[in-house]
Design a protein around this motif. Structure first.
Motif, PDB file in Angstrom:
ATOM      1  N   GLY A   1       1.588   3.715  85.384  1.00 43.43           N
ATOM      2  CA  GLY A   1       1.967   2.498  84.678  1.00 43.43           C
ATOM      3  C   GLY A   1       3.109   2.737  83.709  1.00 43.43           C
ATOM      4  N   ARG A   2       3.031   3.813  82.952  1.00 43.72           N
ATOM      5  CA  ARG A   2       4.113   4.134  82.023  1.00 43.72           C
ATOM      6  C   ARG A   2       5.429   4.387  82.774  1.00 43.72           C
ATOM      7  N   LYS A   3       5.353   5.131  83.869  1.00 46.37           N
ATOM      8  CA  LYS A   3       6.567   5.438  84.621  1.00 46.37           C
ATOM      9  C   LYS A   3       7.203   4.182  85.192  1.00 46.37           C
ATOM     10  N   PHE A   4       6.358   3.282  85.689  1.00 40.69           N
ATOM     11  CA  PHE A   4       6.873   2.028  86.260  1.00 40.69           C
ATOM     12  C   PHE A   4       7.621   1.237  85.189  1.00 40.69           C
ATOM     13  N   MET A   5       7.045   1.130  83.999  1.00 38.46           N
ATOM     14  CA  MET A   5       7.706   0.368  82.936  1.00 38.46           C
ATOM     15  C   MET A   5       8.947   1.089  82.429  1.00 38.46           C
ATOM     16  N   GLU A   6       8.907   2.404  82.352  1.00 34.47           N
ATOM     17  CA  GLU A   6      10.049   3.153  81.834  1.00 34.47           C
ATOM     18  C   GLU A   6      11.275   3.030  82.729  1.00 34.47           C
ATOM     19  N   GLU A   7      11.063   2.630  83.990  1.00 37.17           N
ATOM     20  CA  GLU A   7      12.206   2.408  84.874  1.00 37.17           C
ATOM     21  C   GLU A   7      13.035   1.204  84.429  1.00 37.17           C
ATOM     22  N   ALA A   8      12.410   0.333  83.608  1.00 32.77           N
ATOM     23  CA  ALA A   8      13.121  -0.859  83.120  1.00 32.77           C
ATOM     24  C   ALA A   8      13.680  -0.672  81.713  1.00 32.77           C
ATOM     25  N   GLY A   9      13.433   0.466  81.087  1.00 34.08           N
ATOM     26  CA  GLY A   9      13.958   0.689  79.745  1.00 34.08           C
ATOM     27  C   GLY A   9      13.046   1.593  78.937  1.00 34.08           C
ATOM     28  N   GLU A  10      13.403   1.765  77.679  1.00 35.34           N
ATOM     29  CA  GLU A  10      12.620   2.617  76.790  1.00 35.34           C
ATOM     30  C   GLU A  10      11.261   1.979  76.508  1.00 35.34           C
ATOM     31  N   LEU A  11      10.200   2.756  76.674  1.00 30.84           N
ATOM     32  CA  LEU A  11       8.833   2.286  76.423  1.00 30.84           C
ATOM     33  C   LEU A  11       8.336   2.939  75.142  1.00 30.84           C
ATOM     34  N   ARG A  12       7.811   2.103  74.238  1.00 33.72           N
ATOM     35  CA  ARG A  12       7.420   2.614  72.924  1.00 33.72           C
ATOM     36  C   ARG A  12       6.076   2.044  72.509  1.00 33.72           C
ATOM     37  N   PHE A  13       5.130   2.934  72.202  1.00 35.72           N
ATOM     38  CA  PHE A  13       3.848   2.546  71.606  1.00 35.72           C
ATOM     39  C   PHE A  13       3.939   2.811  70.113  1.00 35.72           C
ATOM     40  N   ARG A  14       3.506   1.832  69.310  1.00 33.07           N
ATOM     41  CA  ARG A  14       3.546   2.056  67.872  1.00 33.07           C
ATOM     42  C   ARG A  14       2.562   1.151  67.135  1.00 33.07           C
ATOM     43  N   LEU A  15       2.229   1.585  65.944  1.00 33.50           N
ATOM     44  CA  LEU A  15       1.449   0.793  64.996  1.00 33.50           C
ATOM     45  C   LEU A  15       2.422   0.078  64.080  1.00 33.50           C
ATOM     46  N   MET A  16       2.303  -1.240  63.973  1.00 34.22           N
ATOM     47  CA  MET A  16       3.200  -1.991  63.110  1.00 34.22           C
ATOM     48  C   MET A  16       3.009  -1.581  61.653  1.00 34.22           C
ATOM     49  N   GLY A  17       4.086  -1.561  60.910  1.00 42.29           N
ATOM     50  CA  GLY A  17       4.040  -1.212  59.501  1.00 42.29           C
ATOM     51  C   GLY A  17       3.383  -2.294  58.664  1.00 42.29           C
ATOM     52  N   PRO A  18       2.866  -1.937  57.489  1.00 42.87           N
ATOM     53  CA  PRO A  18       2.134  -2.896  56.660  1.00 42.87           C
ATOM     54  C   PRO A  18       2.980  -4.039  56.126  1.00 42.87           C
ATOM     55  N   ASP A  19       4.303  -3.864  56.084  1.00 41.72           N
ATOM     56  CA  ASP A  19       5.169  -4.912  55.542  1.00 41.72           C
ATOM     57  C   ASP A  19       6.003  -5.615  56.611  1.00 41.72           C
ATOM     58  N   GLU A  20       5.793  -5.250  57.866  1.00 33.79           N
ATOM     59  CA  GLU A  20       6.548  -5.921  58.934  1.00 33.79           C
ATOM     60  C   GLU A  20       6.137  -7.381  59.057  1.00 33.79           C
ATOM     61  N   PRO A  21       7.086  -8.258  59.339  1.00 32.55           N
ATOM     62  CA  PRO A  21       6.724  -9.674  59.537  1.00 32.55           C
ATOM     63  C   PRO A  21       5.849  -9.841  60.775  1.00 32.55           C
ATOM     64  N   LEU A  22       4.791 -10.616  60.627  1.00 33.17           N
ATOM     65  CA  LEU A  22       3.839 -10.807  61.715  1.00 33.17           C
ATOM     66  C   LEU A  22       4.143 -12.040  62.564  1.00 33.17           C
ATOM     67  N   GLU A  23       4.904 -12.967  62.026  1.00 28.29           N
ATOM     68  CA  GLU A  23       5.089 -14.242  62.718  1.00 28.29           C
ATOM     69  C   GLU A  23       5.611 -14.093  64.145  1.00 28.29           C
ATOM     70  N   PRO A  24       6.641 -13.267  64.410  1.00 32.32           N
ATOM     71  CA  PRO A  24       7.121 -13.144  65.800  1.00 32.32           C
ATOM     72  C   PRO A  24       6.065 -12.570  66.743  1.00 32.32           C
ATOM     73  N   VAL A  25       5.297 -11.601  66.246  1.00 26.92           N
ATOM     74  CA  VAL A  25       4.274 -10.988  67.094  1.00 26.92           C
ATOM     75  C   VAL A  25       3.149 -11.986  67.376  1.00 26.92           C
ATOM     76  N   LEU A  26       2.730 -12.724  66.367  1.00 26.06           N
ATOM     77  CA  LEU A  26       1.655 -13.701  66.571  1.00 26.06           C
ATOM     78  C   LEU A  26       2.109 -14.822  67.502  1.00 26.06           C
ATOM     79  N   ALA A  27       3.367 -15.219  67.402  1.00 25.18           N
ATOM     80  CA  ALA A  27       3.886 -16.233  68.325  1.00 25.18           C
ATOM     81  C   ALA A  27       3.856 -15.712  69.749  1.00 25.18           C
ATOM     82  N   ARG A  28       4.207 -14.440  69.915  1.00 22.00           N
ATOM     83  CA  ARG A  28       4.174 -13.817  71.245  1.00 22.00           C
ATOM     84  C   ARG A  28       2.736 -13.748  71.766  1.00 22.00           C
ATOM     85  N   VAL A  29       1.800 -13.338  70.907  1.00 20.08           N
ATOM     86  CA  VAL A  29       0.392 -13.273  71.291  1.00 20.08           C
ATOM     87  C   VAL A  29      -0.096 -14.639  71.745  1.00 20.08           C
ATOM     88  N   ALA A  30       0.176 -15.661  70.952  1.00 26.13           N
ATOM     89  CA  ALA A  30      -0.313 -17.006  71.285  1.00 26.13           C
ATOM     90  C   ALA A  30       0.277 -17.498  72.599  1.00 26.13           C
TER      91      ALA A  30
END
Length: 387
Positions: free
Chosen positions: A193-222
């Motif tokens: 799965g990782r290899k398949f996605m990496e063929e389309a670009g850089e793949l990054r797993f991360r924990l969002m920072g405590p001060d990052e804006p949440l609105e764009p992520v929540l809009a994406r989730v919804a």
């Protein structure tokens, strides 16, 4: 309308039932202290119930029924209930039930047990509901000791509805130890799965920072959840466009310092998200979703395996997938808990509603029986929860 009036109880305690929102809001300082003393989950926090009430749909059909035990100015117990009117039947249930994976009371370790029992009886005597339905009870839920006499006497009965909570727990010291303990097929699927996605670009797993804006992520989730729900013929007002509940609840998690939002980003675009909380040394998954355009690569599975490893590396004792018996949770789980529910009738209307519910359940079971010809009845996996 309010029932606010303190009544004398045993041991110098006083009991009180709050039904007005303004009076509930004023309880925040005392409630927060009790929540900490009782080691309550986020679902029983004052802020969570407050956010639910302020954003709840069908407010005209709802009322708060908040039971309290006071020892002077100290809050010793809180029974966070609400009522909802459905088809002419008023049901007493957990406050914030729609968005809470585990329901429970808040009871201080040194509470006066007789006073809490008196509060429970007083709530039953107020006459503001036809039937009671308390669900998602963990085996160690504090409310169980309170309702045990009613269950033994038959006043409350186990309900046919139950849910499963799957968990990952084990002796692993590092995330890689857990990963290597998975089957060869599982490890291969993750890498594929990782290899398949990496063929389309850089793949990054991360924990969002405590001060990052949440609105764009929540809009994406919804947006992703709405698309999933539409494909499966389901609905949830938590993800309706413009609905305020999701942002309000996640803001509570952040304010309490327990929020962990994990994202899997492909070329800068989020392809999977998991909104989690950490309490009691557990990583608890509240909402998980993924972009169906990359379903072939199982981005949700990749993200889950990444945050399980992260949790183990951080010394957490468990990853709790919370409510829902979905197959993807079952595949990774090392243990599970059954979440029970109880119900009881207070009025004739309530008894009739319970009879109708039990009859409907019996009929569905009858329909699901194997046919006389010996051919198996149609079956399906349990429906996924809205999260």
């Amino acid at each position: 309308m309010t029932l606010r009036k303190r009544l004398a109880a045993t041991g110098g305690r006083e009991i009180e039932i709050v039904t007005a929102y303004q009076e509930f809001a004023a309880l925040a300082p005392a409630w927060d202290v009790l929540w900490q003393r009782a080691d309550g989950l986020v679902f029983q926090s004052h802020a969570w119930i407050d956010a639910w009430w302020r954003t709840a749909t069908r407010r005209e059909d709802r009322d708060l029924v908040i039971g309290l035990v006071w020892n002077g100015a100290t809050l010793e117990a809180a029974l966070p209930f609400a009522t909802l009117r459905r088809r002419g039947v008023t049901v007493l249930e957990w406050a914030a039930k729609e968005h809470s994976d585990y329901g429970d009371a808040l009871l201080a370790p040194d509470r006066n047990r007789d006073a809490v029992a008196a509060l429970w009886w007083e709530i039953a005597a107020t006459g503001r509901f036809d039937m009671l339905y308390l669900n998602r009870l963990l085996p160690d839920a504090a409310i169980r000791s309170l309702i045990a006499p009613d269950v033994a006497a038959g006043t409350l009965r186990p309900n046919h509805r139950s849910e499963i909570s799957y968990r990952v727990a084990g002796p692993w010291q590092r995330g890689t130890d857990w990963f290597e303990a998975q089957s060869k097929k599982t490890r291969q699927n993750y890498r594929r799965g990782r290899k398949f996605m990496e063929e389309a670009g850089e793949l990054r797993f991360r924990l969002m920072g405590p001060d990052e804006p949440l609105e764009p992520v929540l809009a994406r989730v919804a947006a992703l959840k709405r698309a999933w729900l539409e494909r499966h013929g389901r609905a949830s007002d938590l993800f309706d466009e413009g609905a305020p509940a999701l942002a309000a609840l996640v803001a509570v998690m952040r304010r309490l310092g327990i929020l962990h939002v994990f994202v899997l980003e492909l070329a800068g675009t989020i392809v999977a998200v998991s909104i989690n909380v950490v309490q009691r040394r557990r990583m608890m998954a509240f909402i998980t979703t993924y972009d169906p355009e990359f379903e072939r690569a199982s981005p949700g599975m990749v993200l889950m395996m990444d945050y399980i490893q992260w949790s183990i590396d951080q010394g957490l004792e468990m990853v709790d997938f919370m409510c829902g018996g979905e197959d993807f949770k079952r595949r990774f789980a090392t243990e599970s808990e059954r979440l029970d529910s109880v119900t009881g009738a207070r009025t004739l209307v309530g008894r009739l509603a319970m009879l109708a519910d039990n009859a409907g359940h019996a009929f569905r079971n009858w329909r699901a029986r194997p046919q006389a010809s010996g051919a198996p009845a149609d079956s399906a996996e349990p429906s996924p929860s809205h999260r």
